[in-house]
Design a protein around this motif. Structure first.
Motif, PDB file in Angstrom:
ATOM      1  N   GLU A 131     -29.323  68.978  43.803  1.00 32.51           N
ATOM      2  CA  GLU A 131     -27.867  68.298  44.029  1.00 32.51           C
ATOM      3  C   GLU A 131     -27.838  67.124  43.356  1.00 32.51           C
ATOM      4  O   GLU A 131     -26.702  66.766  42.820  1.00 32.51           O
ATOM      5  CB  GLU A 131     -28.338  67.619  45.605  1.00 32.51           C
ATOM      6  CG  GLU A 131     -27.044  67.036  46.029  1.00 32.51           C
ATOM      7  CD  GLU A 131     -27.260  66.350  47.600  1.00 32.51           C
ATOM      8  OE1 GLU A 131     -26.285  66.165  48.186  1.00 32.51           O
ATOM      9  OE2 GLU A 131     -28.492  66.556  48.184  1.00 32.51           O
ATOM     10  N   LEU A 139     -35.465  59.225  49.385  1.00 32.68           N
ATOM     11  CA  LEU A 139     -34.910  60.238  50.301  1.00 32.68           C
ATOM     12  C   LEU A 139     -33.550  59.593  50.880  1.00 32.68           C
ATOM     13  O   LEU A 139     -32.549  60.342  51.104  1.00 32.68           O
ATOM     14  CB  LEU A 139     -35.798  60.272  51.718  1.00 32.68           C
ATOM     15  CG  LEU A 139     -35.446  61.023  53.120  1.00 32.68           C
ATOM     16  CD1 LEU A 139     -35.335  62.393  52.367  1.00 32.68           C
ATOM     17  CD2 LEU A 139     -36.452  60.833  54.217  1.00 32.68           C
ATOM     18  N   GLU A 140     -33.523  58.361  50.927  1.00 35.66           N
ATOM     19  CA  GLU A 140     -32.062  57.552  51.354  1.00 35.66           C
ATOM     20  C   GLU A 140     -32.130  56.151  50.741  1.00 35.66           C
ATOM     21  O   GLU A 140     -33.539  55.978  50.275  1.00 35.66           O
ATOM     22  CB  GLU A 140     -31.863  57.433  52.810  1.00 35.66           C
ATOM     23  CG  GLU A 140     -33.201  56.965  53.608  1.00 35.66           C
ATOM     24  CD  GLU A 140     -33.155  57.511  54.998  1.00 35.66           C
ATOM     25  OE1 GLU A 140     -33.760  56.655  55.641  1.00 35.66           O
ATOM     26  OE2 GLU A 140     -32.515  58.381  55.508  1.00 35.66           O
ATOM     27  N   ASN A 141     -31.266  55.423  51.164  1.00 38.13           N
ATOM     28  CA  ASN A 141     -31.136  54.162  50.604  1.00 38.13           C
ATOM     29  C   ASN A 141     -32.173  53.435  51.134  1.00 38.13           C
ATOM     30  O   ASN A 141     -32.212  53.318  52.295  1.00 38.13           O
ATOM     31  CB  ASN A 141     -29.722  53.555  50.649  1.00 38.13           C
ATOM     32  CG  ASN A 141     -28.683  54.120  49.644  1.00 38.13           C
ATOM     33  OD1 ASN A 141     -29.129  54.554  48.748  1.00 38.13           O
ATOM     34  ND2 ASN A 141     -27.390  54.157  50.255  1.00 38.13           N
ATOM     35  N   SER A 143     -35.525  53.773  50.847  1.00 40.76           N
ATOM     36  CA  SER A 143     -36.576  54.404  51.244  1.00 40.76           C
ATOM     37  C   SER A 143     -37.584  54.410  50.234  1.00 40.76           C
ATOM     38  O   SER A 143     -37.009  54.543  48.912  1.00 40.76           O
ATOM     39  CB  SER A 143     -36.402  55.779  51.460  1.00 40.76           C
ATOM     40  OG  SER A 143     -37.745  56.819  51.874  1.00 40.76           O
ATOM     41  N   LYS A 149     -33.863  66.843  45.893  1.00 41.69           N
ATOM     42  CA  LYS A 149     -32.813  67.507  46.595  1.00 41.69           C
ATOM     43  C   LYS A 149     -32.138  68.589  46.000  1.00 41.69           C
ATOM     44  O   LYS A 149     -31.830  68.620  44.800  1.00 41.69           O
ATOM     45  CB  LYS A 149     -32.027  66.073  46.684  1.00 41.69           C
ATOM     46  CG  LYS A 149     -32.396  64.695  47.249  1.00 41.69           C
ATOM     47  CD  LYS A 149     -31.526  64.013  47.670  1.00 41.69           C
ATOM     48  CE  LYS A 149     -32.002  62.586  48.207  1.00 41.69           C
ATOM     49  NZ  LYS A 149     -31.218  61.626  48.586  1.00 41.69           N
ATOM     50  N   LYS A 165     -28.470  71.940  52.430  1.00 38.80           N
ATOM     51  CA  LYS A 165     -29.117  70.651  51.654  1.00 38.80           C
ATOM     52  C   LYS A 165     -30.653  70.502  52.074  1.00 38.80           C
ATOM     53  O   LYS A 165     -30.998  70.249  53.409  1.00 38.80           O
ATOM     54  CB  LYS A 165     -28.475  69.588  51.671  1.00 38.80           C
ATOM     55  CG  LYS A 165     -26.965  69.408  51.188  1.00 38.80           C
ATOM     56  CD  LYS A 165     -26.540  68.155  51.150  1.00 38.80           C
ATOM     57  CE  LYS A 165     -25.229  68.185  50.815  1.00 38.80           C
ATOM     58  NZ  LYS A 165     -24.390  66.690  50.586  1.00 38.80           N
ATOM     59  N   ALA A 167     -34.423  68.311  51.151  1.00 35.90           N
ATOM     60  CA  ALA A 167     -35.102  67.472  50.584  1.00 35.90           C
ATOM     61  C   ALA A 167     -36.651  67.559  50.551  1.00 35.90           C
ATOM     62  O   ALA A 167     -37.134  67.967  51.747  1.00 35.90           O
ATOM     63  CB  ALA A 167     -34.925  65.994  51.333  1.00 35.90           C
ATOM     64  N   ARG A 177     -36.674  67.131  54.831  1.00 34.81           N
ATOM     65  CA  ARG A 177     -35.147  67.069  55.429  1.00 34.81           C
ATOM     66  C   ARG A 177     -34.404  68.346  55.181  1.00 34.81           C
ATOM     67  O   ARG A 177     -34.502  68.781  54.017  1.00 34.81           O
ATOM     68  CB  ARG A 177     -34.465  65.824  55.307  1.00 34.81           C
ATOM     69  CG  ARG A 177     -33.085  65.665  55.820  1.00 34.81           C
ATOM     70  CD  ARG A 177     -32.520  64.351  55.514  1.00 34.81           C
ATOM     71  NE  ARG A 177     -33.052  63.357  56.240  1.00 34.81           N
ATOM     72  CZ  ARG A 177     -32.809  62.171  55.863  1.00 34.81           C
ATOM     73  NH1 ARG A 177     -32.208  61.931  54.897  1.00 34.81           N
ATOM     74  NH2 ARG A 177     -33.741  61.138  56.456  1.00 34.81           N
ATOM     75  N   GLU A 179     -30.412  69.752  56.026  1.00 32.73           N
ATOM     76  CA  GLU A 179     -29.153  69.631  56.339  1.00 32.73           C
ATOM     77  C   GLU A 179     -28.454  70.818  56.297  1.00 32.73           C
ATOM     78  O   GLU A 179     -28.240  71.251  55.453  1.00 32.73           O
ATOM     79  CB  GLU A 179     -28.394  68.511  55.806  1.00 32.73           C
ATOM     80  CG  GLU A 179     -28.992  67.042  56.048  1.00 32.73           C
ATOM     81  CD  GLU A 179     -28.399  65.888  55.421  1.00 32.73           C
ATOM     82  OE1 GLU A 179     -27.749  65.041  56.094  1.00 32.73           O
ATOM     83  OE2 GLU A 179     -28.563  65.981  54.259  1.00 32.73           O
ATOM     84  N   SER A 189     -29.045  68.902  61.522  1.00 30.91           N
ATOM     85  CA  SER A 189     -30.279  67.912  60.693  1.00 30.91           C
ATOM     86  C   SER A 189     -31.599  68.161  61.319  1.00 30.91           C
ATOM     87  O   SER A 189     -31.679  68.034  62.397  1.00 30.91           O
ATOM     88  CB  SER A 189     -29.648  66.361  60.248  1.00 30.91           C
ATOM     89  OG  SER A 189     -30.503  65.904  59.695  1.00 30.91           O
ATOM     90  N   ASN A 191     -35.540  66.476  60.545  1.00 30.88           N
ATOM     91  CA  ASN A 191     -36.331  65.628  59.934  1.00 30.88           C
ATOM     92  C   ASN A 191     -37.743  65.987  60.215  1.00 30.88           C
ATOM     93  O   ASN A 191     -38.098  66.059  61.466  1.00 30.88           O
ATOM     94  CB  ASN A 191     -35.844  64.404  60.085  1.00 30.88           C
ATOM     95  CG  ASN A 191     -35.006  63.527  59.211  1.00 30.88           C
ATOM     96  OD1 ASN A 191     -35.038  63.429  58.008  1.00 30.88           O
ATOM     97  ND2 ASN A 191     -33.897  63.516  59.990  1.00 30.88           N
TER      98      ASN A 191
END
Length: 224
Positions: A131, A139-141, A143, A149, A165, A167, A177, A179, A189, A191
């Motif tokens: 990606e 993993l995300e903002n 984290s 990804k 998607k 992760a 994760r 999605e 989704s 997790n």
């Protein structure tokens, strides 16, 4: 002298190109390495948080090689999904209903993606790409967890999910994760947290007896 210099630069160039190419892992090869790792797992258990088209669910997922899968939900309380490789069974406590469906083993579906069989099917039916690149990212903002990804695009329109998607934790090679996006704009989704690997889960965990008072609906995916 010029020939010697040219030869020297040619050798250096070859060395640099070779070193650079060895540092590149294609998305397909990386995904295969993750699939191969999952193939070595005898079983696993993990907490799972699911958002199915804006509906939030939580539970414990159990998997045993080669094709036993069970999700016991705490939200919705007492809801259960069980797959034994041939039959998908869903108990919905809110309506006191048991849904059963014979499932083809050669199709990738959301419930089986995080298994070695599901990953193998994804390699067959989806085009795999990074990606954002091969280097791990948060993993995300905010984290601290680093993941690789991937973005998967279906090869033909017969697949239920247009795009998936994934992760993958860069240290454990475990899926963190998923999605999945349908052509109708629906999003699913998953997790996965707190993995427990190779716990010698018995087959008994995947046997489920629904309440006798529940209404049974067979082949519910194709019912009018």
């Amino acid at each position: 002298m010029i020939k010697k210099v040219n030869c020297f630069f040619y050798i250096c160039l070859c060395f640099c190109v070779n070193a650079f190419s060895q540092g590149i892992v294609t998305a397909s090869d990386y995904f295969k390495s993750v699939s191969d790792y999952y193939a070595t797992l005898k079983d696993y258990e993990a907490s799972v948080e699911i958002v199915a088209d804006k509906q939030e669910m939580m539970g414990i997922v159990s998997y045993k090689k080669p094709d036993l899968l069970k999700i016991e939900f705490s939200k919705p309380q007492d809801q259960v999904i069980v797959f034994n490789g041939e039959m998908l069974t869903i108990y919905l406590p809110g309506s006191s209903s048991v849904l059963q469906q014979s499932v083809q083993s050669d199709k990738a579906n959301a419930a089986s993606i995080a298994t070695s069989q599901g990953l193998s099917l994804l390699r067959r039916y989806y085009v795999i790409a990074y990606e954002f690149g091969q280097d791990p990212l948060p993993l995300e903002n905010g984290s601290n967890e680093q993941v690789v990804k991937l973005k998967l695009s279906r090869r033909n329109t017969s697949e239920a999910f247009q795009t998936i998607k994934i992760a993958i934790n860069s240290e454990t090679n475990l899926i963190r994760r998923i999605e999945a996006f349908t052509p109708k704009g629906e999003t699913y989704s998953f997790n996965f947290l707190d993995y427990k690997i190779n716990q010698d889960i018995t087959d008994q965990r995947f046997i489920y007896d629904a309440p006798s008072s529940a209404n049974n609906y067979n082949n519910f995916l194709f019912s009018e």
